[in-house]
Design a protein around this motif. Structure first.
Motif, PDB file in Angstrom:
ATOM      1  N   ASP A  28     -14.900  -0.702  -3.564  1.00 20.51           N
ATOM      2  CA  ASP A  28     -13.601  -0.274  -4.090  1.00 20.51           C
ATOM      3  C   ASP A  28     -13.256  -1.002  -5.390  1.00 20.51           C
ATOM      4  O   ASP A  28     -12.368  -0.577  -6.114  1.00 20.51           O
ATOM      5  CB  ASP A  28     -12.507  -0.535  -3.049  1.00 20.51           C
ATOM      6  N   GLU A  29     -13.968  -2.083  -5.667  1.00 18.63           N
ATOM      7  CA  GLU A  29     -13.678  -2.847  -6.881  1.00 18.63           C
ATOM      8  C   GLU A  29     -14.241  -2.176  -8.128  1.00 18.63           C
ATOM      9  O   GLU A  29     -13.903  -2.577  -9.236  1.00 18.63           O
ATOM     10  CB  GLU A  29     -14.269  -4.251  -6.766  1.00 18.63           C
ATOM     11  N   ASN A  30     -15.091  -1.168  -7.981  1.00 18.26           N
ATOM     12  CA  ASN A  30     -15.741  -0.551  -9.136  1.00 18.26           C
ATOM     13  C   ASN A  30     -14.736  -0.034 -10.164  1.00 18.26           C
ATOM     14  O   ASN A  30     -14.921  -0.212 -11.356  1.00 18.26           O
ATOM     15  CB  ASN A  30     -16.668   0.581  -8.698  1.00 18.26           C
ATOM     16  N   GLU A  31     -13.688   0.629  -9.708  1.00 20.09           N
ATOM     17  CA  GLU A  31     -12.693   1.167 -10.635  1.00 20.09           C
ATOM     18  C   GLU A  31     -11.976   0.033 -11.367  1.00 20.09           C
ATOM     19  O   GLU A  31     -11.757   0.108 -12.572  1.00 20.09           O
ATOM     20  CB  GLU A  31     -11.691   2.044  -9.903  1.00 20.09           C
ATOM     21  N   GLU A  32     -11.651  -1.019 -10.637  1.00 17.20           N
ATOM     22  CA  GLU A  32     -10.981  -2.166 -11.264  1.00 17.20           C
ATOM     23  C   GLU A  32     -11.899  -2.820 -12.300  1.00 17.20           C
ATOM     24  O   GLU A  32     -11.464  -3.153 -13.403  1.00 17.20           O
ATOM     25  CB  GLU A  32     -10.586  -3.190 -10.199  1.00 17.20           C
ATOM     26  N   ILE A  33     -13.162  -2.959 -11.964  1.00 20.99           N
ATOM     27  CA  ILE A  33     -14.126  -3.551 -12.902  1.00 20.99           C
ATOM     28  C   ILE A  33     -14.264  -2.659 -14.134  1.00 20.99           C
ATOM     29  O   ILE A  33     -14.286  -3.152 -15.264  1.00 20.99           O
ATOM     30  CB  ILE A  33     -15.483  -3.768 -12.208  1.00 20.99           C
ATOM     31  N   ASN A  52     -12.045  -0.691 -15.380  1.00 15.98           N
ATOM     32  CA  ASN A  52     -10.832  -0.857 -16.195  1.00 15.98           C
ATOM     33  C   ASN A  52     -10.888  -2.138 -17.008  1.00 15.98           C
ATOM     34  O   ASN A  52     -10.507  -2.156 -18.180  1.00 15.98           O
ATOM     35  CB  ASN A  52      -9.588  -0.824 -15.310  1.00 15.98           C
ATOM     36  N   TRP A  53     -11.337  -3.220 -16.385  1.00 20.56           N
ATOM     37  CA  TRP A  53     -11.475  -4.490 -17.118  1.00 20.56           C
ATOM     38  C   TRP A  53     -12.473  -4.350 -18.265  1.00 20.56           C
ATOM     39  O   TRP A  53     -12.227  -4.806 -19.384  1.00 20.56           O
ATOM     40  CB  TRP A  53     -11.923  -5.609 -16.171  1.00 20.56           C
ATOM     41  N   ARG A 113     -10.948  -2.349 -21.161  1.00 11.81           N
ATOM     42  CA  ARG A 113     -10.018  -3.160 -21.958  1.00 11.81           C
ATOM     43  C   ARG A 113     -10.772  -4.175 -22.816  1.00 11.81           C
ATOM     44  O   ARG A 113     -10.436  -4.405 -23.974  1.00 11.81           O
ATOM     45  CB  ARG A 113      -9.012  -3.861 -21.051  1.00 11.81           C
TER      46      ARG A 113
END
Length: 119
Positions: free
Chosen positions: A35-40, A42-43, A46
């Protein structure tokens, strides 16, 4: 190639790995999605926007898969992985693509070694 030998010709994984000079760990590697893939992502997006001079300078939305795959191949080549190990990671089926990307990385590595010997 090793997976193909196991699937089509019924050879053992150990034998296929020895024949293609790859580790069994490399053979069995499978990326783990989380589930962290989307957060990664996004980082990374940026970071790419704020630090255009780092890495490829590409927007990750348009070119993320190719750029990250290319960089991964280069990193593995710099780490001394064989072409077959790199193909297992990258999914390339063509030796020409591995030679293109890994060859470029190896040329950079040889150039750095030559400069270091000169000093």
């Amino acid at each position: 190639m090793a997976m193909n030998a196991v699937a089509r010709h019924g050879v053992s994984i150990a034998l296929a790995c020895r024949a293609f000079d790859i580790s069994e760990t490399c053979y069995r590697y499978s990326p783990v999605l989380s589930d962290e893939n989307e957060e990664i992502a996004n980082w990374l997006e940026r970071l790419a926007a704020n630090k255009r001079s780092w890495g490829f300078g590409l927007g990750l939305m348009a070119h993320d898969q190719h750029a990250l795959r290319y960089r991964g191949v280069m990193e593995l080549a710099w780490a001394g992985c064989t072409d077959d190990e790199i193909a297992s990671y990258s999914g390339h089926t063509s030796k020409e693509m591995i030679i293109k990307y890994a060859g470029e990385a190896r040329q950079i590595m040889r150039a750095r070694q030559a400069v270091a010997k000169r000093k």
